[in-house]
Motif scaffolding. Structure first.
Motif, PDB file in Angstrom:
ATOM      1  N   LEU A 186      46.320  49.163   7.368  1.00  0.00           N
ATOM      2  CA  LEU A 186      47.098  48.986   8.596  1.00  0.00           C
ATOM      3  C   LEU A 186      48.520  49.510   8.448  1.00  0.00           C
ATOM      4  O   LEU A 186      49.044  50.180   9.343  1.00  0.00           O
ATOM      5  CB  LEU A 186      47.118  47.511   8.994  1.00  0.00           C
ATOM      6  N   ILE A 187      49.142  49.240   7.328  1.00  0.00           N
ATOM      7  CA  ILE A 187      50.506  49.717   7.101  1.00  0.00           C
ATOM      8  C   ILE A 187      50.522  51.244   7.017  1.00  0.00           C
ATOM      9  O   ILE A 187      51.371  51.899   7.625  1.00  0.00           O
ATOM     10  CB  ILE A 187      51.103  49.077   5.830  1.00  0.00           C
ATOM     11  N   GLY A 188      49.585  51.820   6.274  1.00  0.00           N
ATOM     12  CA  GLY A 188      49.532  53.276   6.134  1.00  0.00           C
ATOM     13  C   GLY A 188      49.293  53.985   7.450  1.00  0.00           C
ATOM     14  O   GLY A 188      49.980  54.966   7.777  1.00  0.00           O
ATOM     15  N   VAL A 189      48.333  53.508   8.234  1.00  0.00           N
ATOM     16  CA  VAL A 189      48.048  54.127   9.526  1.00  0.00           C
ATOM     17  C   VAL A 189      49.237  53.947  10.470  1.00  0.00           C
ATOM     18  O   VAL A 189      49.617  54.881  11.194  1.00  0.00           O
ATOM     19  CB  VAL A 189      46.753  53.554  10.129  1.00  0.00           C
ATOM     20  N   GLY A 190      49.853  52.776  10.453  1.00  0.00           N
ATOM     21  CA  GLY A 190      51.018  52.541  11.313  1.00  0.00           C
ATOM     22  C   GLY A 190      52.182  53.460  10.988  1.00  0.00           C
ATOM     23  O   GLY A 190      52.802  54.037  11.888  1.00  0.00           O
ATOM     24  N   ILE A 191      52.486  53.614   9.718  1.00  0.00           N
ATOM     25  CA  ILE A 191      53.576  54.504   9.315  1.00  0.00           C
ATOM     26  C   ILE A 191      53.257  55.946   9.703  1.00  0.00           C
ATOM     27  O   ILE A 191      54.125  56.668  10.208  1.00  0.00           O
ATOM     28  CB  ILE A 191      53.844  54.369   7.799  1.00  0.00           C
ATOM     29  N   ASN A 192      52.014  56.363   9.494  1.00  0.00           N
ATOM     30  CA  ASN A 192      51.630  57.732   9.866  1.00  0.00           C
ATOM     31  C   ASN A 192      51.743  57.958  11.368  1.00  0.00           C
ATOM     32  O   ASN A 192      52.178  59.027  11.806  1.00  0.00           O
ATOM     33  CB  ASN A 192      50.212  58.036   9.391  1.00  0.00           C
ATOM     34  N   LEU A 193      51.357  56.977  12.169  1.00  0.00           N
ATOM     35  CA  LEU A 193      51.478  57.114  13.622  1.00  0.00           C
ATOM     36  C   LEU A 193      52.936  57.203  14.054  1.00  0.00           C
ATOM     37  O   LEU A 193      53.288  58.023  14.915  1.00  0.00           O
ATOM     38  CB  LEU A 193      50.791  55.946  14.326  1.00  0.00           C
ATOM     39  N   LEU A 194      53.793  56.375  13.466  1.00  0.00           N
ATOM     40  CA  LEU A 194      55.212  56.419  13.829  1.00  0.00           C
ATOM     41  C   LEU A 194      55.846  57.756  13.451  1.00  0.00           C
ATOM     42  O   LEU A 194      56.597  58.339  14.239  1.00  0.00           O
ATOM     43  CB  LEU A 194      55.957  55.273  13.148  1.00  0.00           C
ATOM     44  N   THR A 235      49.254  64.851  11.689  1.00  0.00           N
ATOM     45  CA  THR A 235      49.261  63.385  11.749  1.00  0.00           C
ATOM     46  C   THR A 235      47.856  62.828  11.574  1.00  0.00           C
ATOM     47  O   THR A 235      47.647  61.877  10.807  1.00  0.00           O
ATOM     48  CB  THR A 235      49.856  62.916  13.091  1.00  0.00           C
ATOM     49  N   LEU A 236      46.892  63.412  12.276  1.00  0.00           N
ATOM     50  CA  LEU A 236      45.508  62.938  12.154  1.00  0.00           C
ATOM     51  C   LEU A 236      44.963  63.155  10.749  1.00  0.00           C
ATOM     52  O   LEU A 236      44.209  62.319  10.234  1.00  0.00           O
ATOM     53  CB  LEU A 236      44.618  63.637  13.183  1.00  0.00           C
ATOM     54  N   LEU A 237      45.338  64.240  10.115  1.00  0.00           N
ATOM     55  CA  LEU A 237      44.888  64.508   8.753  1.00  0.00           C
ATOM     56  C   LEU A 237      45.449  63.467   7.786  1.00  0.00           C
ATOM     57  O   LEU A 237      44.736  62.982   6.902  1.00  0.00           O
ATOM     58  CB  LEU A 237      45.288  65.917   8.335  1.00  0.00           C
ATOM     59  N   TRP A 238      46.726  63.095   7.950  1.00  0.00           N
ATOM     60  CA  TRP A 238      47.313  62.077   7.084  1.00  0.00           C
ATOM     61  C   TRP A 238      46.685  60.704   7.343  1.00  0.00           C
ATOM     62  O   TRP A 238      46.505  59.910   6.420  1.00  0.00           O
ATOM     63  CB  TRP A 238      48.830  62.019   7.249  1.00  0.00           C
ATOM     64  N   ILE A 239      46.334  60.414   8.593  1.00  0.00           N
ATOM     65  CA  ILE A 239      45.644  59.151   8.890  1.00  0.00           C
ATOM     66  C   ILE A 239      44.267  59.147   8.227  1.00  0.00           C
ATOM     67  O   ILE A 239      43.857  58.144   7.633  1.00  0.00           O
ATOM     68  CB  ILE A 239      45.544  58.925  10.413  1.00  0.00           C
ATOM     69  N   LEU A 240      43.549  60.253   8.305  1.00  0.00           N
ATOM     70  CA  LEU A 240      42.253  60.365   7.634  1.00  0.00           C
ATOM     71  C   LEU A 240      42.410  60.190   6.131  1.00  0.00           C
ATOM     72  O   LEU A 240      41.612  59.502   5.492  1.00  0.00           O
ATOM     73  CB  LEU A 240      41.603  61.712   7.957  1.00  0.00           C
ATOM     74  N   TYR A 241      43.433  60.812   5.546  1.00  0.00           N
ATOM     75  CA  TYR A 241      43.693  60.655   4.114  1.00  0.00           C
ATOM     76  C   TYR A 241      43.936  59.182   3.782  1.00  0.00           C
ATOM     77  O   TYR A 241      43.424  58.674   2.788  1.00  0.00           O
ATOM     78  CB  TYR A 241      44.904  61.498   3.706  1.00  0.00           C
ATOM     79  N   CYS A 242      44.700  58.505   4.621  1.00  0.00           N
ATOM     80  CA  CYS A 242      44.993  57.089   4.390  1.00  0.00           C
ATOM     81  C   CYS A 242      43.717  56.246   4.444  1.00  0.00           C
ATOM     82  O   CYS A 242      43.497  55.381   3.586  1.00  0.00           O
ATOM     83  CB  CYS A 242      46.004  56.619   5.432  1.00  0.00           C
ATOM     84  N   VAL A 243      42.878  56.512   5.426  1.00  0.00           N
ATOM     85  CA  VAL A 243      41.638  55.751   5.572  1.00  0.00           C
ATOM     86  C   VAL A 243      40.697  56.005   4.399  1.00  0.00           C
ATOM     87  O   VAL A 243      40.146  55.066   3.805  1.00  0.00           O
ATOM     88  CB  VAL A 243      40.949  56.097   6.915  1.00  0.00           C
ATOM     89  N   VAL A 244      40.518  57.268   4.032  1.00  0.00           N
ATOM     90  CA  VAL A 244      39.595  57.604   2.942  1.00  0.00           C
ATOM     91  C   VAL A 244      40.114  57.090   1.605  1.00  0.00           C
ATOM     92  O   VAL A 244      39.367  56.504   0.823  1.00  0.00           O
ATOM     93  CB  VAL A 244      39.334  59.126   2.898  1.00  0.00           C
TER      94      VAL A 244
END
Length: 130
Positions: free
Chosen positions: A45-53, A11-20
């Protein structure tokens, strides 16, 4: 590493991918205009939110979400491989060096999808959901 830790790290890796990827696209698309800043912030915001969910659902052992993520990762992997193949063929046909960023982005996306599939099919994670 335990299954829960693997899922949290995924999950954290996908959030990092989304941010970068959002940050890089911000600069590639063209600077600090109002519209560019707004769309980049909303996309982030949408990408990080979906990844967190999705990450929370995986940690809570939701088998449907695991199956959905496996399906989407496999589909994304296949489409990315096709896309990178077409981009490479286009590069050799035109020698347009502007295709470097799309090829690099697709390469990273392929690596992310392969990693997701490896984690979701690992023995620990299968037992965690089983």
């Amino acid at each position: 590493m335990k299954a829960r830790e693997k899922l949290e790290n995924l999950t954290l890796l996908w959030i990092l991918y989304c941010v970068v990827s959002t940050g890089l696209m911000f600069f590639v698309r063209g600077g600090f205009g109002f519209w560019n800043v707004t769309t980049s912030a909303i996309g982030l915001l949408i990408g990080v939110g979906i990844n967190l969910l999705i990450g929370r659902a995986l940690v809570r052992r939701n088998g449907f979400v695991r199956g959905l993520v496996i399906t989407l990762s496999a589909l994304g992997l296949g489409l990315s491989v096709i896309g990178i193949g077409k981009a490479i063929l286009l590069f050799f046909a035109t020698f347009a060096f502007g295709l470097f960023w799309p090829i690099a982005g697709l390469t990273v996306l392929i690596a992310m999808n392969v990693h997701s599939l490896r984690v979701l099919f690992s023995r620990d994670v299968r037992r965690y959901f089983g």
